[in-house]
Design a protein around this motif. Structure first.
Motif, short mmCIF file in Angstrom:
data_model
loop_
_atom_site.label_atom_id
_atom_site.label_comp_id
_atom_site.label_asym_id
_atom_site.label_seq_id
_atom_site.Cartn_x
_atom_site.Cartn_y
_atom_site.Cartn_z
N ALA A 79 2.98 -66.19 -23.41
CA ALA A 79 4.09 -67.13 -23.21
C ALA A 79 4.00 -67.87 -21.89
CB ALA A 79 5.41 -66.38 -23.32
N GLY A 80 2.98 -67.60 -21.11
CA GLY A 80 2.83 -68.25 -19.82
C GLY A 80 3.46 -67.49 -18.67
N GLY A 81 3.93 -66.28 -18.94
CA GLY A 81 4.49 -65.44 -17.89
C GLY A 81 5.84 -64.89 -18.27
N GLY A 82 6.29 -63.91 -17.50
CA GLY A 82 7.59 -63.33 -17.75
C GLY A 82 7.73 -61.96 -17.12
N VAL A 83 8.91 -61.38 -17.28
CA VAL A 83 9.23 -60.07 -16.73
C VAL A 83 9.06 -59.03 -17.84
CG1 VAL A 83 11.00 -58.64 -15.67
CG2 VAL A 83 10.85 -61.07 -15.10
N VAL A 84 8.16 -58.09 -17.63
CA VAL A 84 8.01 -56.96 -18.55
C VAL A 84 8.97 -55.89 -18.07
CG1 VAL A 84 6.40 -55.25 -19.48
CG2 VAL A 84 5.62 -57.59 -18.99
N MET A 85 10.04 -55.70 -18.83
CA MET A 85 11.17 -54.89 -18.38
C MET A 85 11.09 -53.47 -18.93
SD MET A 85 13.93 -55.10 -16.52
CE MET A 85 14.41 -56.83 -16.48
N PHE A 86 11.33 -52.51 -18.03
CA PHE A 86 11.42 -51.10 -18.40
C PHE A 86 12.85 -50.63 -18.14
CE2 PHE A 86 7.05 -51.88 -17.35
CZ PHE A 86 6.30 -51.04 -18.16
N PRO A 87 13.56 -50.19 -19.17
CA PRO A 87 14.88 -49.62 -18.91
C PRO A 87 14.75 -48.27 -18.23
CG PRO A 87 14.29 -49.35 -21.21
CD PRO A 87 13.21 -50.19 -20.59
N ILE A 104 3.27 -62.51 -14.02
CA ILE A 104 3.70 -61.30 -14.74
C ILE A 104 4.34 -60.35 -13.75
CG2 ILE A 104 2.98 -59.33 -16.13
CD1 ILE A 104 2.70 -61.97 -17.58
N VAL A 105 5.52 -59.87 -14.08
CA VAL A 105 6.23 -58.91 -13.23
C VAL A 105 6.55 -57.67 -14.07
CG1 VAL A 105 8.29 -58.45 -11.86
CG2 VAL A 105 7.23 -60.71 -11.80
N LEU A 106 6.16 -56.50 -13.58
CA LEU A 106 6.59 -55.23 -14.15
C LEU A 106 7.83 -54.80 -13.40
CD1 LEU A 106 3.22 -53.27 -14.48
CD2 LEU A 106 4.21 -54.93 -16.06
N LYS A 107 8.95 -54.68 -14.10
CA LYS A 107 10.22 -54.37 -13.43
C LYS A 107 10.93 -53.22 -14.13
CE LYS A 107 14.54 -56.42 -11.73
NZ LYS A 107 14.30 -55.93 -10.34
N GLY A 108 11.35 -52.26 -13.32
CA GLY A 108 12.09 -51.13 -13.86
C GLY A 108 13.55 -51.17 -13.45
N ALA A 109 14.21 -50.03 -13.68
CA ALA A 109 15.64 -49.90 -13.39
C ALA A 109 15.88 -49.15 -12.09
CB ALA A 109 16.34 -49.19 -14.55
N GLY A 110 14.84 -49.06 -11.26
CA GLY A 110 14.96 -48.35 -9.99
C GLY A 110 13.97 -47.21 -9.91
N ALA A 111 13.57 -46.86 -8.67
CA ALA A 111 12.58 -45.81 -8.48
C ALA A 111 13.21 -44.44 -8.24
CB ALA A 111 11.67 -46.16 -7.29
N GLY A 112 14.52 -44.35 -8.30
CA GLY A 112 15.19 -43.08 -8.08
C GLY A 112 15.23 -42.21 -9.32
N ASP A 113 15.95 -41.08 -9.21
CA ASP A 113 15.98 -40.10 -10.30
C ASP A 113 16.61 -40.65 -11.58
OD1 ASP A 113 14.74 -38.25 -8.71
OD2 ASP A 113 16.59 -37.28 -8.06
N ASN A 169 1.26 -64.72 -8.50
CA ASN A 169 2.62 -64.34 -8.86
C ASN A 169 2.65 -63.09 -9.75
OD1 ASN A 169 4.28 -66.08 -7.40
ND2 ASN A 169 4.08 -67.71 -8.90
N ILE A 170 2.03 -62.05 -9.23
CA ILE A 170 2.07 -60.73 -9.89
C ILE A 170 3.03 -59.86 -9.11
CG2 ILE A 170 0.75 -58.70 -10.53
CD1 ILE A 170 -0.03 -61.18 -12.12
N GLY A 171 4.03 -59.31 -9.78
CA GLY A 171 5.01 -58.46 -9.11
C GLY A 171 5.17 -57.12 -9.80
N ILE A 172 5.43 -56.11 -9.01
CA ILE A 172 5.72 -54.77 -9.53
C ILE A 172 6.87 -54.23 -8.70
CG2 ILE A 172 4.84 -52.43 -9.91
CD1 ILE A 172 2.02 -53.71 -10.02
N GLU A 173 7.98 -53.87 -9.35
CA GLU A 173 9.15 -53.49 -8.57
C GLU A 173 10.06 -52.52 -9.32
OE1 GLU A 173 12.04 -57.26 -9.04
OE2 GLU A 173 10.19 -57.77 -7.96
N ASP A 174 10.73 -51.69 -8.53
CA ASP A 174 11.81 -50.82 -9.01
C ASP A 174 11.33 -49.82 -10.06
OD1 ASP A 174 13.64 -52.26 -7.39
OD2 ASP A 174 13.77 -53.81 -8.93
N ILE A 175 10.21 -49.16 -9.78
CA ILE A 175 9.62 -48.18 -10.70
C ILE A 175 9.14 -46.97 -9.91
CG2 ILE A 175 7.72 -47.75 -12.33
CD1 ILE A 175 7.73 -50.73 -12.98
N ARG A 176 9.28 -45.78 -10.49
CA ARG A 176 8.57 -44.60 -9.99
C ARG A 176 7.35 -44.39 -10.87
NH1 ARG A 176 11.73 -39.14 -10.11
NH2 ARG A 176 12.48 -39.82 -8.05
N PHE A 177 6.16 -44.40 -10.26
CA PHE A 177 4.93 -44.06 -10.95
C PHE A 177 4.63 -42.58 -10.66
CE2 PHE A 177 4.56 -48.65 -10.44
CZ PHE A 177 4.09 -49.04 -11.69
#
Length: 582
Positions: A100-108, A131-140, A273-281
């Motif tokens: 699609a030319g880019g977007g946020v890959v969302m993880f609940p 492409i951005v990998l985005k989660g709901a936070g890196a906490g518990d 424009n590659i982003g990774i945020e708000d995730i615990r790996f």
């Protein structure tokens, strides 16, 4: 950014001695004054300009992705907190965003399992820009991506980010010498170059190695330098073209000298424009029944590797935790990246962050609580890397991993030391010129440093610079370092990177630090240990008078303190006026 001139400082010192008022005037580092003057006059500064680091070289904020298209991994088959693996669903969501030319890959929120087997090469890939990998936070209660099974291979990471093709082609060559920290190169033919283009300056030159390190001796064991030469790999972007003169957006961090080996200008393919945020790996290294033993075997070194970025520009990783990994973040051949609020936790492993063959990577406001064997790291011809306010585990070491990285800044890095750097012996030295430690706090490590020693796994740095070195008292071998200014005390400006950025972007001067009791000076070559308060002299609180002030200084002491504040404020106003021209 001189706060007070020398005559004023001497006058205040006399007044302080007469009125029993303990004074602490923040002292500006001479190397900062030289940098300011060189920039104002168009001369070569002693210190590199590290401000060209971070996303868009820190000239703009990270992108606002609130309006980007969203591709939720659950719409592609991923299910949080179950026993099934989600690799395929995650890859499908990434592929859809790329198509699609880019977007946020969302993880609940919840745990997502990856790595269903130990097959090397079966990873999750990002191959396109935006492409951005985005989660709901890196906490518990946030998002956790859990790599269950190991994949034992050096260089393999469960998430790999790179363009489909990283091939290079020679466009032209540099035909005139160019000074380090300058912005222009002259090429044989600029007709195939364009403004905004990413290029790679490349040469493999024994001649360059000898001239670069002179008068230091290249030891016979360092065979890669002796046989293959200095491997120049400096990434740049083109700001302007005038005939065959090319102006670069960012400064050269090494002088270019024309010799028998041509310095090539190559095409360089990158995604942006590659982003990774708000995730615990989360890795599974903690389940392995042995504590980490460096190079015991490949399982200890490479079994659970998290994230690799190759040929990425203008990217970011923020608000991310890496827990129980052998290796955390590996960055190669990239430029203009920001990593901030990164934490490493859990079981100690092999490596936290390593960057090589890159330009302008900024790692800030981060901490390694796991104490990985290789701490904040650089290597292999990378330049312009900045570690800002990076907290190591007590006694951990930085890692300059050989291969002649150069122009590296450790700015307000705490708790670690400078020895036990890694890398194969044939690839030494650990670091080229212009390693700069600014307001760094030492803990652990050896009591003395010879920065051009023949010893293995030590600290072979080519004439490093130390400004405001604090913490453990150590000695340096004379003739193996360039400067050791303001020993045992905070240097002004408080952050070299932030001051250089403010100077470049025309911002106002950084705030002056609060006055604190001035530490005693140590002999040249030693850092000052921490001062311990005594019963006879209670430690004064910030902005409050010491007991001796109130009893011995009286009204004169109060007047002097007022005078100091007026002088400092006036000097700052004059400085800002001079800087801005208002």
């Amino acid at each position: 950014m001189r706060l007070l001139n020398n005559k004023t400082l001497r006058a205040i010192s006399v007044l302080c001695s007469l009125t029993f008022v303990p004074c602490a005037i923040a002292e500006v580092a001479p190397l900062w004054l030289q940098f300011e003057a060189a920039k104002a006059n168009g001369d070569e500064p002693t210190l590199p300009d590290f401000s060209y680091a971070g996303y868009d070289y820190s000239e703009s904020e990270l992108p606002d992705i609130s309006s980007w298209a969203v591709f939720n991994v659950t719409d592609y088959g991923a299910i949080a907190n179950d026993e099934n693996y989600d690799d395929q669903a995650i890859q499908l969501a990434i592929d859809a965003a790329q198509n699609a030319g880019g977007g946020v890959v969302m993880f609940p929120a919840g745990r997502f399992l990856v790595s269903p087997n130990e097959t090397v090469g079966e990873n999750i890939f990002i191959r396109a820009s935006n492409i951005v990998l985005k989660g709901a936070g890196a906490g518990d209660n946030g998002t956790e991506i859990f790599k269950v099974n190991k994949k034992v291979n050096n260089g393999e990471y469960i998430f790999e980010v790179s363009p489909t093709s990283t091939g290079e082609s020679v466009i032209t060559t540099v035909v005139a010498n160019a000074q380090r920290e300058s912005f222009e190169i002259v090429v044989a033919d600029a007709s195939q170059l364009s403004v905004g283009q990413r290029i790679l300056l490349r040469a493999d030159s024994v001649e360059l190695a000898q001239s670069y390190y002179s008068p230091l001796t290249i030891r016979s064991e360092w065979t890669r330098l002796l046989n293959d030469g200095f491997n120049l790999r400096e990434i740049h972007s083109i700001a302007a073209i005038n005939g065959n003169t090319v102006r670069l957006r960012e400064p050269l961090h090494i002088s270019l000298t024309i010799g028998s080996t041509p310095i090539q200008v190559r095409s360089y393919n990158m995604i942006n424009n590659i982003g990774i945020e708000d995730i615990r790996f989360k890795g599974n290294w903690d389940s392995y029944p042995e504590d980490f033993d460096h190079h015991k075997d490949d399982i200890h070194d490479y079994a659970w590797n998290a994230l690799r970025l190759d040929n990425v520009e203008n990217g970011w990783i923020q608000n991310v935790e890496f827990k129980d990994w052998n290796q955390g973040i590996y960055i190669d051949g990239s430029a203009a990246l920001t990593l901030r609020n990164i934490t490493f936790t859990g079981k100690k492993g092999h490596m936290s962050i390593h960057t090589r063959r890159s330009y302008g990577v900024l790692i800030k406001d981060s901490a390694d609580h796991a104490g990985h064997h290789h701490g904040p790291g650089v290597g292999y011809w990378g330049c312009g890397t900045v570690y800002l306010r990076y907290q190591m585990l007590a006694g951990q070491n930085i890692d300059s991993h050989s291969g002649s990285p150069y122009a590296t800044l450790f700015d307000n890095v705490t708790n670690g030391h400078l020895s036990n750097n890694g890398g194969p012996h044939e690839s030494y030295p650990h670091h080229g010129k212009h390693l700069v430690a600014w307001n760094m706090t030492l803990e652990g490590g050896p009591d003395s440093y010879n920065f051009w020693s023949a010893s293995r796994n030590g600290h072979t740095f080519a004439m490093p610079y130390f400004i405001g070195l604090q913490g453990k008292s150590v000695t340096f071998t004379e003739g193996t370092y360039s400067a050791n200014e303001l020993l045992g005390q905070m240097a002004e400006p408080a952050s070299l990177f932030e001051a250089q950025l403010a100077l470049r972007l025309g911002s106002t001067a950084p705030e002056q630090p609060e006055e604190t009791e001035e530490p005693e000076q140590e002999p040249e070559g030693e850092t000052g240990g921490e001062q311990q308060p005594t019963e006879e002299t209670p430690t004064p609180q910030p902005n409050q008078p010491n007991a001796s002030n109130t009893s011995g200084g009286g009204a004169i002491g109060g007047l002097l303190l007022t005078l100091l504040m007026v002088l400092a404020a006036t000097t700052k106003i004059n400085y800002i006026t001079r800087r801005t021209g208002n």
